[in-house]
Motif scaffolding. Sequence first.
Motif, PDB file in Angstrom:
ATOM      1  N   PRO A 222       0.825  -1.215   0.000  1.00  7.44           N
ATOM      2  CA  PRO A 222       0.000   0.000   0.000  1.00  7.44           C
ATOM      3  C   PRO A 222       0.851   1.253   0.000  1.00  7.44           C
ATOM      4  CG  PRO A 222      -0.758  -1.591   1.636  1.00  7.44           C
ATOM      5  CD  PRO A 222       0.554  -2.093   1.131  1.00  7.44           C
ATOM      6  N   ALA A 223       0.339   2.287  -0.667  1.00  9.45           N
ATOM      7  CA  ALA A 223       1.072   3.548  -0.726  1.00  9.45           C
ATOM      8  C   ALA A 223       1.116   4.189   0.648  1.00  9.45           C
ATOM      9  CB  ALA A 223       0.392   4.500  -1.717  1.00  9.45           C
ATOM     10  N   PRO A 224       2.258   4.747   1.026  1.00 11.70           N
ATOM     11  CA  PRO A 224       2.337   5.442   2.313  1.00 11.70           C
ATOM     12  C   PRO A 224       1.327   6.575   2.375  1.00 11.70           C
ATOM     13  CG  PRO A 224       4.512   5.154   1.335  1.00 11.70           C
ATOM     14  CD  PRO A 224       3.514   4.771   0.289  1.00 11.70           C
ATOM     15  N   ALA A 225       0.892   6.889   3.586  1.00 10.61           N
ATOM     16  CA  ALA A 225      -0.130   7.924   3.759  1.00 10.61           C
ATOM     17  C   ALA A 225       0.315   9.249   3.170  1.00 10.61           C
ATOM     18  CB  ALA A 225      -0.457   8.088   5.242  1.00 10.61           C
ATOM     19  N   ALA A 226       1.604   9.582   3.324  1.00  8.83           N
ATOM     20  CA  ALA A 226       2.093  10.858   2.809  1.00  8.83           C
ATOM     21  C   ALA A 226       1.942  10.927   1.303  1.00  8.83           C
ATOM     22  CB  ALA A 226       3.556  11.055   3.205  1.00  8.83           C
ATOM     23  N   ARG A 227       2.228   9.803   0.628  1.00  8.61           N
ATOM     24  CA  ARG A 227       2.113   9.804  -0.824  1.00  8.61           C
ATOM     25  C   ARG A 227       0.649   9.845  -1.248  1.00  8.61           C
ATOM     26  NH1 ARG A 227       5.221   5.153  -3.485  1.00  8.61           N
ATOM     27  NH2 ARG A 227       3.249   4.090  -3.789  1.00  8.61           N
ATOM     28  N   ARG A 228      -0.235   9.180  -0.491  1.00 13.10           N
ATOM     29  CA  ARG A 228      -1.657   9.198  -0.820  1.00 13.10           C
ATOM     30  C   ARG A 228      -2.171  10.636  -0.794  1.00 13.10           C
ATOM     31  NH1 ARG A 228      -4.016   3.929  -0.483  1.00 13.10           N
ATOM     32  NH2 ARG A 228      -5.973   4.965  -0.929  1.00 13.10           N
ATOM     33  N   ARG A 229      -1.721  11.422   0.153  1.00 14.52           N
ATOM     34  CA  ARG A 229      -2.239  12.774   0.281  1.00 14.52           C
ATOM     35  C   ARG A 229      -1.758  13.687  -0.841  1.00 14.52           C
ATOM     36  NH1 ARG A 229      -1.697  11.649   5.887  1.00 14.52           N
ATOM     37  NH2 ARG A 229       0.452  12.419   5.958  1.00 14.52           N
ATOM     38  N   ARG A 230      -0.766  13.236  -1.607  1.00 13.06           N
ATOM     39  CA  ARG A 230      -0.260  14.068  -2.701  1.00 13.06           C
ATOM     40  C   ARG A 230      -0.945  13.746  -4.029  1.00 13.06           C
ATOM     41  NH1 ARG A 230       4.860  13.178  -0.187  1.00 13.06           N
ATOM     42  NH2 ARG A 230       5.373  11.534  -1.669  1.00 13.06           N
ATOM     43  N   ARG A 231      -1.945  12.855  -4.020  1.00 15.71           N
ATOM     44  CA  ARG A 231      -2.619  12.521  -5.267  1.00 15.71           C
ATOM     45  C   ARG A 231      -3.342  13.741  -5.817  1.00 15.71           C
ATOM     46  NH1 ARG A 231      -4.941   6.626  -3.412  1.00 15.71           N
ATOM     47  NH2 ARG A 231      -2.971   5.547  -3.504  1.00 15.71           N
ATOM     48  N   ALA A 232      -3.455  13.745  -7.153  1.00 14.30           N
ATOM     49  CA  ALA A 232      -3.967  14.936  -7.810  1.00 14.30           C
ATOM     50  C   ALA A 232      -5.480  15.029  -7.705  1.00 14.30           C
ATOM     51  CB  ALA A 232      -3.555  14.924  -9.289  1.00 14.30           C
ATOM     52  N   PHE A 233      -5.975  16.091  -7.137  1.00 13.73           N
ATOM     53  CA  PHE A 233      -7.369  16.489  -7.242  1.00 13.73           C
ATOM     54  C   PHE A 233      -7.421  17.998  -7.055  1.00 13.73           C
ATOM     55  CE2 PHE A 233      -7.239  16.472  -2.685  1.00 13.73           C
ATOM     56  CZ  PHE A 233      -6.834  15.216  -2.275  1.00 13.73           C
ATOM     57  N   PRO A 234      -8.587  18.624  -7.234  1.00 15.35           N
ATOM     58  CA  PRO A 234      -8.639  20.087  -7.162  1.00 15.35           C
ATOM     59  C   PRO A 234      -7.920  20.614  -5.923  1.00 15.35           C
ATOM     60  CG  PRO A 234     -10.755  19.228  -7.872  1.00 15.35           C
ATOM     61  CD  PRO A 234      -9.895  18.034  -7.537  1.00 15.35           C
ATOM     62  N   PRO A 235      -7.211  21.751  -6.037  1.00 12.03           N
ATOM     63  CA  PRO A 235      -6.431  22.287  -4.918  1.00 12.03           C
ATOM     64  C   PRO A 235      -7.236  22.410  -3.626  1.00 12.03           C
ATOM     65  CG  PRO A 235      -5.980  23.510  -6.929  1.00 12.03           C
ATOM     66  CD  PRO A 235      -7.101  22.564  -7.249  1.00 12.03           C
ATOM     67  N   ASP A 236      -8.497  22.829  -3.748  1.00  6.73           N
ATOM     68  CA  ASP A 236      -9.379  22.921  -2.589  1.00  6.73           C
ATOM     69  C   ASP A 236     -10.675  22.189  -2.940  1.00  6.73           C
ATOM     70  OD1 ASP A 236     -11.056  23.517  -0.511  1.00  6.73           O
ATOM     71  OD2 ASP A 236     -10.392  25.596  -0.320  1.00  6.73           O
ATOM     72  N   PRO A 237     -10.744  20.879  -2.670  1.00  7.61           N
ATOM     73  CA  PRO A 237     -11.923  20.106  -3.063  1.00  7.61           C
ATOM     74  C   PRO A 237     -13.219  20.623  -2.456  1.00  7.61           C
ATOM     75  CG  PRO A 237     -10.119  18.654  -2.435  1.00  7.61           C
ATOM     76  CD  PRO A 237      -9.717  20.034  -2.039  1.00  7.61           C
ATOM     77  N   TYR A 238     -13.165  21.117  -1.221  1.00  7.13           N
ATOM     78  CA  TYR A 238     -14.380  21.618  -0.570  1.00  7.13           C
ATOM     79  C   TYR A 238     -14.899  22.865  -1.278  1.00  7.13           C
ATOM     80  CZ  TYR A 238     -12.355  18.696   3.119  1.00  7.13           C
ATOM     81  OH  TYR A 238     -11.798  17.660   3.831  1.00  7.13           O
ATOM     82  N   GLN A 239     -13.990  23.763  -1.618  1.00  8.00           N
ATOM     83  CA  GLN A 239     -14.388  24.962  -2.353  1.00  8.00           C
ATOM     84  C   GLN A 239     -14.890  24.594  -3.748  1.00  8.00           C
ATOM     85  OE1 GLN A 239     -14.597  28.009  -1.132  1.00  8.00           O
ATOM     86  NE2 GLN A 239     -15.407  28.783  -3.070  1.00  8.00           N
ATOM     87  N   HIS A 240     -14.265  23.593  -4.329  1.00 10.00           N
ATOM     88  CA  HIS A 240     -14.687  23.107  -5.643  1.00 10.00           C
ATOM     89  C   HIS A 240     -16.130  22.604  -5.586  1.00 10.00           C
ATOM     90  CE1 HIS A 240     -13.761  21.588  -9.700  1.00 10.00           C
ATOM     91  NE2 HIS A 240     -14.495  20.539  -9.382  1.00 10.00           N
ATOM     92  N   ALA A 241     -16.462  21.815  -4.556  1.00 12.87           N
ATOM     93  CA  ALA A 241     -17.820  21.295  -4.396  1.00 12.87           C
ATOM     94  C   ALA A 241     -18.823  22.421  -4.161  1.00 12.87           C
ATOM     95  CB  ALA A 241     -17.861  20.294  -3.240  1.00 12.87           C
ATOM     96  N   SER A 242     -18.434  23.425  -3.389  1.00 13.25           N
ATOM     97  CA  SER A 242     -19.319  24.563  -3.117  1.00 13.25           C
ATOM     98  C   SER A 242     -19.591  25.361  -4.389  1.00 13.25           C
ATOM     99  CB  SER A 242     -18.702  25.471  -2.052  1.00 13.25           C
ATOM    100  OG  SER A 242     -18.577  24.790  -0.814  1.00 13.25           O
ATOM    101  N   LYS A 243     -18.541  25.571  -5.198  1.00 14.42           N
ATOM    102  CA  LYS A 243     -18.720  26.302  -6.452  1.00 14.42           C
ATOM    103  C   LYS A 243     -19.609  25.530  -7.408  1.00 14.42           C
ATOM    104  CE  LYS A 243     -17.897  29.647  -9.345  1.00 14.42           C
ATOM    105  NZ  LYS A 243     -18.465  31.003  -9.092  1.00 14.42           N
ATOM    106  N   LEU A 244     -19.419  24.229  -7.463  1.00 14.53           N
ATOM    107  CA  LEU A 244     -20.252  23.397  -8.324  1.00 14.53           C
ATOM    108  C   LEU A 244     -21.715  23.507  -7.911  1.00 14.53           C
ATOM    109  CD1 LEU A 244     -19.383  19.893  -9.632  1.00 14.53           C
ATOM    110  CD2 LEU A 244     -21.633  20.280  -8.669  1.00 14.53           C
ATOM    111  N   ALA A 245     -21.972  23.428  -6.605  1.00 22.02           N
ATOM    112  CA  ALA A 245     -23.349  23.533  -6.111  1.00 22.02           C
ATOM    113  C   ALA A 245     -23.953  24.888  -6.448  1.00 22.02           C
ATOM    114  CB  ALA A 245     -23.379  23.296  -4.603  1.00 22.02           C
ATOM    115  N   GLU A 246     -23.172  25.938  -6.251  1.00 25.09           N
ATOM    116  CA  GLU A 246     -23.658  27.294  -6.546  1.00 25.09           C
ATOM    117  C   GLU A 246     -24.052  27.431  -8.008  1.00 25.09           C
ATOM    118  OE1 GLU A 246     -21.732  31.788  -6.794  1.00 25.09           O
ATOM    119  OE2 GLU A 246     -20.868  30.320  -5.405  1.00 25.09           O
ATOM    120  N   ASN A 247     -23.222  26.938  -8.906  1.00 22.03           N
ATOM    121  CA  ASN A 247     -23.509  27.050 -10.338  1.00 22.03           C
ATOM    122  C   ASN A 247     -24.701  26.209 -10.747  1.00 22.03           C
ATOM    123  OD1 ASN A 247     -21.321  28.730 -10.451  1.00 22.03           O
ATOM    124  ND2 ASN A 247     -20.005  27.342 -11.597  1.00 22.03           N
ATOM    125  N   VAL A 248     -24.806  24.989 -10.180  1.00 19.24           N
ATOM    126  CA  VAL A 248     -25.935  24.116 -10.507  1.00 19.24           C
ATOM    127  C   VAL A 248     -27.241  24.726 -10.019  1.00 19.24           C
ATOM    128  CG1 VAL A 248     -27.024  21.909  -9.918  1.00 19.24           C
ATOM    129  CG2 VAL A 248     -24.634  21.974 -10.650  1.00 19.24           C
TER     130      VAL A 248
END
Length: 328
Positions: free
Chosen positions: A32-58
Motif C-alpha cells: 500500500p502507498a504510504p499515507a504521505a504519498r496518498r495525500r499528494r494525489r492529484a485532485f482540485p487544490p481545494d476540493p471543498y471549495q470546488h464542491a461549493s462552487k459546483l453547487a452554486e452554479n448548478v
Amino acid sequence: MVQFDLFGEVQRKLDERARQRKTAAAKPQPSPAPAARRRRRAFPPDPYQHASKLAENVITAWFSNYGGGRMDIPLGTVAALSFFREPLIADWLLTLQPPDFVPLLKEIWGVQWWFRPDLIETARPLIDWIHEEPDEYQLKAVRAVAHTAVNTGLFDITAQDDPYVRSSADILSPLLTGLRHKSDKKWRGEYHTPPCVTDLMARILVHADHGPSIREPAVGSGGMLRSAAQALREQNLNPHDYAWFGNDIDHLATACAAVNAIIWDLGPKTVIWRGDSLATDDAGLTDALKERAAIIRHRNAVVEQARFEHKARHMLSALDRLIEGAAA
C-alpha cells in the motif's frame, strides 16, 4: 433519441471485472502507498471549495431554467452523473438533447441497482421523478444542470478511479443544503457539519484499533462517513473491512448518503436508511437490515431470471439454426 442497453452494460462491467481480477491475481501485489504519498494525489487544490462552487452554479442553472420546489430533480441529475468513471464522457454528455436525459438517467440508475440494490432503493427519492414523464421545461432544466455540473468540473472529483480522490469532497451536501429554502432548513434543523470539522474528528477518533463498525445516527449526506473512510485510507486501512451504518430523518439526505456510499466505495457492508434516532433505541436498524436482505434477495432472483432467459434464447436460436440446417 439515444438508445441504451442496460443488460449489455451490466454484462460488460462483469466481464471487465473478471478480467481485472485475473490480471491482478497474475501480478505481484504492490505494498500500500504510504499515507504521505496518498495525500499528494492529484485532485482540485481545494476540493471543498470546488464542491461549493459546483453547487452554486448548478443551483443557479436550475432556478434560471425552471425553479420551483423540486429539489429531487437537480439533486438526482448530479447524483446520477457522479457514477461515471470516465472523464472523457463529458464531451458526449454535452451533445445530448433534453429528451435524451430520461433514458440515460434510467440506464445509470438501473446499472447501479444491479450492483447495489440496497443503496439504490434508499436513493429512490432522487430517482422517482424520472418515471413521472417530466415536461419539456423540466428536461431543459435537467440539461442545463448536467451541462453546468460537467463544465464546473464535476468529473474532476467523481470520475476518478481512486476512491481516495473521489472522497476528497462531498459534492452533494452543498447542493442539498443550497437548494433548501432558509426557513425550511431552519425548521428541519438541517446544518451539515463542515468537512474541516469532520476531518479533524475522524483523524482523532479513527485508528487501527477502531472497532469493526462505524455508526452515524444523524448521517445527513454522509460527511462524517466520508471523513472516517479517508482517515482509514490514510492509515493504509481498507473501508471494506468495516461495517458502516448511517441514518437520518430526512429522506433526501439519506438518499444522498446512499449515493455517496457508492461514490466513496465504503464497501459491501454499508447500510443507509431513513430513521429517527430520537424515536427508538436502534432508530430502525433492525428493520433496515431485514429490508436490505429482502432487497438483495429480490435482486438475486432478477439476476437469475435474466440469466435463465438469456440461456433460453441462446438455446432456441441454436435449435432454430439446427432445424433450418436439417430442412436444407
